[in-house]
Design a protein around this motif. Structure first.
Motif, mmCIF file in Angstrom:
data_model
loop_
_atom_site.group_PDB
_atom_site.id
_atom_site.type_symbol
_atom_site.label_atom_id
_atom_site.label_comp_id
_atom_site.label_asym_id
_atom_site.label_seq_id
_atom_site.Cartn_x
_atom_site.Cartn_y
_atom_site.Cartn_z
ATOM 1 N N ARG A 219 0.843 -1.207 0.000
ATOM 2 C CA ARG A 219 0.000 0.000 0.000
ATOM 3 C C ARG A 219 0.874 1.252 0.000
ATOM 4 O O ARG A 219 1.868 1.334 0.711
ATOM 5 C CB ARG A 219 -0.893 0.012 1.233
ATOM 6 N N VAL A 220 0.479 2.237 -0.800
ATOM 7 C CA VAL A 220 1.205 3.499 -0.827
ATOM 8 C C VAL A 220 0.845 4.285 0.438
ATOM 9 O O VAL A 220 -0.327 4.572 0.696
ATOM 10 C CB VAL A 220 0.860 4.321 -2.081
ATOM 11 N N VAL A 221 1.856 4.616 1.240
ATOM 12 C CA VAL A 221 1.615 5.281 2.514
ATOM 13 C C VAL A 221 2.321 6.623 2.620
ATOM 14 O O VAL A 221 2.145 7.345 3.608
ATOM 15 C CB VAL A 221 2.077 4.380 3.684
ATOM 16 N N GLN A 222 3.098 6.987 1.596
ATOM 17 C CA GLN A 222 3.865 8.216 1.687
ATOM 18 C C GLN A 222 4.132 8.763 0.295
ATOM 19 O O GLN A 222 4.276 7.992 -0.665
ATOM 20 C CB GLN A 222 5.189 7.944 2.410
ATOM 21 N N GLU A 223 4.181 10.079 0.196
ATOM 22 C CA GLU A 223 4.515 10.726 -1.071
ATOM 23 C C GLU A 223 5.399 11.933 -0.774
ATOM 24 O O GLU A 223 5.037 12.804 0.023
ATOM 25 C CB GLU A 223 3.259 11.160 -1.821
ATOM 26 N N ALA A 224 6.552 11.967 -1.387
ATOM 27 C CA ALA A 224 7.488 13.069 -1.192
ATOM 28 C C ALA A 224 8.166 13.387 -2.514
ATOM 29 O O ALA A 224 8.713 12.494 -3.165
ATOM 30 C CB ALA A 224 8.541 12.709 -0.131
ATOM 31 N N GLY A 225 8.099 14.665 -2.908
ATOM 32 C CA GLY A 225 8.727 15.071 -4.163
ATOM 33 C C GLY A 225 8.141 14.384 -5.378
ATOM 34 O O GLY A 225 8.869 14.122 -6.340
ATOM 35 N N GLY A 226 6.843 14.069 -5.321
ATOM 36 C CA GLY A 226 6.203 13.396 -6.440
ATOM 37 C C GLY A 226 6.434 11.902 -6.485
ATOM 38 O O GLY A 226 5.889 11.209 -7.347
ATOM 39 N N LYS A 227 7.221 11.359 -5.578
ATOM 40 C CA LYS A 227 7.502 9.926 -5.537
ATOM 41 C C LYS A 227 6.667 9.271 -4.446
ATOM 42 O O LYS A 227 6.681 9.697 -3.291
ATOM 43 C CB LYS A 227 8.986 9.683 -5.266
ATOM 44 N N LYS A 228 5.926 8.231 -4.836
ATOM 45 C CA LYS A 228 5.096 7.505 -3.885
ATOM 46 C C LYS A 228 5.860 6.304 -3.333
ATOM 47 O O LYS A 228 6.585 5.634 -4.056
ATOM 48 C CB LYS A 228 3.801 7.041 -4.558
ATOM 49 N N THR A 229 5.667 6.066 -2.035
ATOM 50 C CA THR A 229 6.397 5.004 -1.342
ATOM 51 C C THR A 229 5.413 4.053 -0.690
ATOM 52 O O THR A 229 4.470 4.477 -0.009
ATOM 53 C CB THR A 229 7.316 5.599 -0.258
ATOM 54 N N THR A 230 5.619 2.759 -0.902
ATOM 55 C CA THR A 230 4.783 1.748 -0.262
ATOM 56 C C THR A 230 5.299 1.477 1.151
ATOM 57 O O THR A 230 6.399 1.887 1.524
ATOM 58 C CB THR A 230 4.773 0.442 -1.063
ATOM 59 N N LEU A 231 4.511 0.745 1.901
ATOM 60 C CA LEU A 231 4.901 0.434 3.275
ATOM 61 C C LEU A 231 6.158 -0.428 3.295
ATOM 62 O O LEU A 231 7.049 -0.235 4.135
ATOM 63 C CB LEU A 231 3.747 -0.269 3.995
ATOM 64 N N ARG A 232 6.248 -1.375 2.372
ATOM 65 C CA ARG A 232 7.440 -2.223 2.303
ATOM 66 C C ARG A 232 8.682 -1.393 1.979
ATOM 67 O O ARG A 232 9.748 -1.555 2.607
ATOM 68 C CB ARG A 232 7.240 -3.307 1.249
#
Length: 352
Positions: A219-232
């Motif tokens: 699941r995507v839980v973070q977005e910074a600088g246009g980049k989405k980050t999953t929980l893993r």
């Protein structure tokens, strides 16, 4: 067993025992009455209960008339369905024709004509009245004879209570055994000054982190600088393996090193020392709209539901960092439906 079977302790002249001359007593008592009157005024204006017996004494001393209507206080007992209905924004117009303006350092509510708007049910003090009352309270706090008198009176009351325990404790214990359903476990208890981010214990938080990783690792839980980050990816970036996490690694226990060290105490709110996990699991405003935090709070309120007489007062912070901070917090509260009849909420503004 009747109350007459108890031994009564009477101190004939405890004013003299308080170490204050009678010539100084009258102005001291007048200052105490002033403090009580100020407290009563602001408690009534904020719709809080003020002790009925104290209010009656204040009216007798001041010569004001007492009416039953003055003692009526609203009840604040709500249940989830009623709360959700009251918090509903359905059918509200986009513009309520009200405005906000800063006046003398206070945010005031204005009507459509630009005049000060005050709800009929509330009576807010104006700036001059508030500063006058504040000045009175500060003068009372710094008054030497008053502080001496209050300190001695508290010592006398404490000593009288200890003496009461010595002569009546066994009789009270017998009375408690006779009265059914009146022990400590059946008395309503309220835990106050609990930070919402610390309402769960370390074990529950650790179990929840591991559970969400197993269930929502992609699941995507973070977005910074246009980049989405999953929980893993977030855990990989932090070089953390949930399978190896334990309570010691979580490091959120306030120990001796945090005493009088607010900086260290504040760091304990970061799971595994990672601010990213704090933002994800213990914040209301993040990429997932505070869903994880709401789930933790709901788990805490569910544990209170198992007890019929246990309540809690949770605190949420407003830092003043964004103009939309109040609105964002309100949206989190209504969207996640974290209201509960077992919870009351306090908004605190930290000194930072």
């Amino acid at each position: 067993m009747s109350a007459t079977d108890y031994h009564h302790i009477v101190v004939t002249d405890d004013t003299a025992a308080a170490g204050v001359a009678r010539s100084e007593l009258q102005p001291i008592l007048q200052k105490l009455l002033t403090a009580l009157e100020i407290r009563e005024k602001y408690m009534h204006r904020s719709l809080q209960r003020f002790p009925r017996s104290t209010a009656q004494v204040l009216r007798e001393v001041s010569g004001r008339s007492w009416t039953e209507e003055q003692d009526v206080q609203p009840e604040f007992t709500c249940y989830p369905a009623d709360v959700l209905k009251a918090l509903s924004v359905e059918g509200l117009p986009d513009d309520l024709s009200y405005g906000l303006e800063m006046r003398n350092g206070i945010i005031t509510l204005l009507d459509s004509a630009g005049n000060l708007y005050t709800p009929a049910s509330l009576h807010y003090p104006d700036h001059s009245e508030y500063t006058k009352d504040l000045k009175s309270v500060l003068e009372l706090i710094s008054n030497g004879p008053l502080k001496t008198y209050c300190n001695q009176r508290l010592k006398i009351l404490s000593s009288k209570f200890q003496l009461h325990l010595l002569v009546n404790e066994k009789k009270e214990f017998v009375d408690l055994q006779v009265a059914s359903h009146s022990d400590f476990y059946n008395v309503g208890k309220v835990d106050t000054h609990i930070h919402a981010a610390a309402c769960m214990n370390q074990k529950k938080l650790l179990q929840f982190i591991c559970k969400t990783y197993e269930r929502d690792s992609e699941r995507v839980v973070q977005e910074a600088g246009g980049k989405k980050t999953t929980l893993r990816e977030l855990f990989q970036c932090l070089k953390l393996n949930p399978d190896n996490l334990d309570i010691d690694a979580l490091n959120m226990h306030a120990d001796r090193e945090t005493f009088q060290r607010f900086d260290r105490f504040n760091e304990k709110y970061n799971p595994v020392g990672a601010n990213e996990l704090r933002a994800l699991y213990l914040k209301t405003n993040n990429y997932i709209n505070g869903e994880y935090f709401a789930t933790l709070v709901k788990g805490f309120s569910d544990s209170l539901d198992d007890s019929s007489n246990q309540f809690a007062e949770l605190r949420l912070s407003i830092y003043g960092s964004r103009p939309t901070e109040w609105e964002d917090l309100a949206n989190w509260f209504t969207r996640q439906e974290v209201c509960s009849p077992k919870l009351r909420w306090m908004i605190q503004v930290p000194r930072i």
